[in-house]
Design a protein around this motif. Structure first.
Motif, PDB file in Angstrom:
ATOM      1  N   ARG A  41       0.984  -1.181   0.300  1.00 14.24           N
ATOM      2  CA  ARG A  41       0.248  -0.205   0.272  1.00 14.24           C
ATOM      3  C   ARG A  41       0.840   1.062   0.420  1.00 14.24           C
ATOM      4  NH1 ARG A  41      -2.683  -3.825  -0.316  1.00 14.24           N
ATOM      5  NH2 ARG A  41      -4.631  -4.785   1.036  1.00 14.24           N
ATOM      6  N   PRO A  42       0.075   2.105  -0.974  1.00 13.51           N
ATOM      7  CA  PRO A  42       1.464   3.591  -0.876  1.00 13.51           C
ATOM      8  C   PRO A  42       1.293   4.062   1.024  1.00 13.51           C
ATOM      9  CG  PRO A  42      -0.008   3.827  -2.285  1.00 13.51           C
ATOM     10  CD  PRO A  42      -0.576   2.515  -1.600  1.00 13.51           C
ATOM     11  N   ALA A  43       1.927   4.609   1.653  1.00 10.01           N
ATOM     12  CA  ALA A  43       2.061   5.113   2.744  1.00 10.01           C
ATOM     13  C   ALA A  43       1.151   6.693   2.874  1.00 10.01           C
ATOM     14  CB  ALA A  43       3.276   5.609   3.464  1.00 10.01           C
ATOM     15  N   PRO A  44       0.785   7.111   3.640  1.00 12.13           N
ATOM     16  CA  PRO A  44       0.323   7.822   4.713  1.00 12.13           C
ATOM     17  C   PRO A  44       1.045   8.663   4.474  1.00 12.13           C
ATOM     18  CG  PRO A  44      -0.408   6.782   5.698  1.00 12.13           C
ATOM     19  CD  PRO A  44      -0.038   5.695   4.735  1.00 12.13           C
ATOM     20  N   ALA A  45       0.892  10.119   4.812  1.00 11.50           N
ATOM     21  CA  ALA A  45       2.058  11.188   5.531  1.00 11.50           C
ATOM     22  C   ALA A  45       1.193  11.395   6.733  1.00 11.50           C
ATOM     23  CB  ALA A  45       2.016  12.351   4.778  1.00 11.50           C
ATOM     24  N   ALA A  46       1.938  11.332   7.670  1.00 14.86           N
ATOM     25  CA  ALA A  46       2.709  11.864   8.995  1.00 14.86           C
ATOM     26  C   ALA A  46       1.781  13.137   9.411  1.00 14.86           C
ATOM     27  CB  ALA A  46       3.709  11.429  10.018  1.00 14.86           C
ATOM     28  N   THR A  47       0.934  13.532  10.228  1.00 15.61           N
ATOM     29  CA  THR A  47       0.188  14.910  10.206  1.00 15.61           C
ATOM     30  C   THR A  47       2.073  15.620  11.195  1.00 15.61           C
ATOM     31  OG1 THR A  47      -0.810  14.537  11.884  1.00 15.61           O
ATOM     32  CG2 THR A  47      -1.814  14.255   9.819  1.00 15.61           C
ATOM     33  N   GLU A  48       0.991  16.812  10.870  1.00 12.93           N
ATOM     34  CA  GLU A  48       2.259  17.793  11.993  1.00 12.93           C
ATOM     35  C   GLU A  48       1.551  17.279  13.640  1.00 12.93           C
ATOM     36  OE1 GLU A  48       2.421  22.219  10.498  1.00 12.93           O
ATOM     37  OE2 GLU A  48       1.938  21.857   9.116  1.00 12.93           O
ATOM     38  N   ALA A  49      -0.044  17.396  13.748  1.00 14.64           N
ATOM     39  CA  ALA A  49       0.497  16.838  15.791  1.00 14.64           C
ATOM     40  C   ALA A  49       0.883  15.536  15.275  1.00 14.64           C
ATOM     41  CB  ALA A  49      -1.335  16.859  14.769  1.00 14.64           C
ATOM     42  N   GLU A  50       0.492  14.133  14.266  1.00 16.28           N
ATOM     43  CA  GLU A  50       1.340  12.785  15.066  1.00 16.28           C
ATOM     44  C   GLU A  50       3.164  13.111  15.113  1.00 16.28           C
ATOM     45  OE1 GLU A  50      -1.571  10.977  13.067  1.00 16.28           O
ATOM     46  OE2 GLU A  50      -0.111  11.439  11.331  1.00 16.28           O
ATOM     47  N   LEU A  51       3.633  14.034  13.765  1.00 17.29           N
ATOM     48  CA  LEU A  51       5.264  14.299  14.268  1.00 17.29           C
ATOM     49  C   LEU A  51       5.487  15.060  15.461  1.00 17.29           C
ATOM     50  CD1 LEU A  51       6.343  15.654  10.787  1.00 17.29           C
ATOM     51  CD2 LEU A  51       6.344  13.347  11.644  1.00 17.29           C
ATOM     52  N   ALA A  52       4.629  16.389  16.283  1.00 18.63           N
ATOM     53  CA  ALA A  52       4.399  16.816  17.341  1.00 18.63           C
ATOM     54  C   ALA A  52       4.332  15.785  18.358  1.00 18.63           C
ATOM     55  CB  ALA A  52       3.635  17.630  17.484  1.00 18.63           C
ATOM     56  N   ARG A  53       4.277  14.053  18.340  1.00 16.78           N
ATOM     57  CA  ARG A  53       3.974  13.566  19.170  1.00 16.78           C
ATOM     58  C   ARG A  53       5.672  13.238  19.775  1.00 16.78           C
ATOM     59  NH1 ARG A  53      -0.533  11.959  21.324  1.00 16.78           N
ATOM     60  NH2 ARG A  53      -2.373  11.880  20.100  1.00 16.78           N
ATOM     61  N   VAL A  54       6.733  13.218  18.996  1.00 20.02           N
ATOM     62  CA  VAL A  54       8.222  13.688  19.197  1.00 20.02           C
ATOM     63  C   VAL A  54       9.112  14.609  19.332  1.00 20.02           C
ATOM     64  CG1 VAL A  54      10.398  11.936  18.438  1.00 20.02           C
ATOM     65  CG2 VAL A  54       7.819  10.904  18.742  1.00 20.02           C
ATOM     66  N   HIS A  55       8.512  15.333  17.666  1.00 15.72           N
ATOM     67  CA  HIS A  55       9.654  16.371  17.504  1.00 15.72           C
ATOM     68  C   HIS A  55       9.150  17.444  18.088  1.00 15.72           C
ATOM     69  CE1 HIS A  55      12.234  13.711  15.379  1.00 15.72           C
ATOM     70  NE2 HIS A  55      11.079  13.097  14.928  1.00 15.72           N
ATOM     71  N   THR A  56      10.112  19.041  17.735  1.00 21.79           N
ATOM     72  CA  THR A  56       9.263  19.989  18.220  1.00 21.79           C
ATOM     73  C   THR A  56       8.791  20.745  17.176  1.00 21.79           C
ATOM     74  OG1 THR A  56      12.093  21.050  17.397  1.00 21.79           O
ATOM     75  CG2 THR A  56      11.492  19.914  19.838  1.00 21.79           C
ATOM     76  N   PRO A  57       7.827  22.117  17.993  1.00 19.28           N
ATOM     77  CA  PRO A  57       7.792  22.897  16.585  1.00 19.28           C
ATOM     78  C   PRO A  57       8.434  23.293  16.149  1.00 19.28           C
ATOM     79  CG  PRO A  57       6.248  22.618  18.762  1.00 19.28           C
ATOM     80  CD  PRO A  57       7.003  21.859  18.571  1.00 19.28           C
TER      81      PRO A  57
END
Length: 309
Positions: A41-57
């Motif tokens: 399956r093609p991968a969906p893109a992670a959202t900014e909110a999902e990335l923000a669970r680990v990475h700084t804004p």
């Protein structure tokens, strides 16, 4: 077995760049020629909110908006481009999707990923966002929201390079157990402290590697009872890898994968795989190692008795 790919989104690399991005397309095309094992399956893109669970804004904004400094781009190893940002989000999305599928079906895979050198606030070593860390945090949140309980995570990192970013992100967190087995003298030259680190000498071959793995896994099982595992099945310990410095054969790497997957299935621990590193002098050999990993994973998935979706 479900497997998620993101190779349609390429990096704009200068001529002669040593990152072998074509291996991801080669891997997908192999399974397109030999259908039956994987539901790709093609991968969906992670959202900014999902990335923000680990990475700084600030770091997320710099990657997505093209604000990375020249120094930041050098540390990552990629020049910034819109496709670089898109590819990075989809690589994370692939691990999120694989983790969700693993919790349902037992085993699933990201056909790229394993970007374990990325820290919360920076990228490094061809890693922009830390896909496993983001997916782990999101699975814990979804479990807490849906079932009201905790989810302990195990990271089994068998890339030839230490998972320094992952270790730093989860330092002091007893809900995530990080295990990294890697070359002692290889990148990164400043290691972080995982929950369990196994340093291997240059030139380590099959027998010594597998013996060290058995000892390490015994320690993992005595110290951790996870509800989900992430397995970084790097191809770069192979003897033909340009960056690896170890001497494992293709048969030795296949046995490594078999032992890890068998131990997880025996304990009924769902696992999301990622391919992590692989920089062979002969890129076809790197792809062959990763093909074997996915074939073994598909057999392990079948052993869970999972049905197709």
């Amino acid at each position: 077995m479900l497997a998620f790919h993101s190779d349609a989104h390429s990096l704009a690399l200068p001529p002669g760049h040593r990152f072998p991005q074509s291996k991801y397309r080669m891997l997908r095309e192999h399974f397109e020629r030999e259908p039956g094992l994987l539901r790709m399956r093609p991968a969906p893109a992670a959202t900014e909110a999902e990335l923000a669970r680990v990475h700084t804004p600030a770091y997320i904004a710099a990657v997505l908006g093209g604000g990375l400094s020249a120094a930041q781009q050098r540390e990552i190893g990629f020049p910034w481009s819109p496709s670089m940002a898109e590819r990075s989000c989809r690589s994370v999305g692939a691990s999120i999707a694989a983790a969700r599928a693993a919790l349902t079906e037992g085993v699933a895979a990201n056909m790229a990923g394993g970007t374990h050198h990325a820290y919360a606030d920076k990228g490094s070593g061809y890693c922009v966002f830390n896909d496993v860390a983001v997916a782990a945090r999101l699975m814990q949140s979804e479990r807490a929201a849906g079932q009201g309980g905790g989810l302990r995570i195990l990271v089994i990192d068998l890339d030839v390079h230490q998972g320094n970013g992952t270790a730093a992100i989860f330092r002091g967190d007893d809900t995530v157990f990080t295990f990294s087995m890697h070359g002692a003298r290889n990148f990164p030259f400043r290691k972080e402290a995982s929950d369990l680190d196994v340093d291997l000498p240059d030139g380590c071959g099959d027998a010594d590697y597998l013996a060290a793995l058995d000892v390490a896994l015994a320690q993992v099982w005595s110290r951790c009872e996870p509800g989900l595992a992430f397995y970084l099945a790097g191809a770069d310990p192979h003897e033909g890898d340009r960056l690896g410095r170890l001497k494992l054969t293709q048969a030795g790497l296949a046995e490594r994968d078999r032992r890890v997957l068998a131990a997880l299935r025996e304990r009924r621990i769902p696992v999301a795989l990622s391919m992590a590193g692989g920089y062979g002098h002969d890129l076809a050999t790197t792809v062959a190692v990763q093909v074997a990993t996915l074939e073994l994973a598909a057999r392990s998935w079948a052993g869970w008795g999972a049905g197709s979706a």
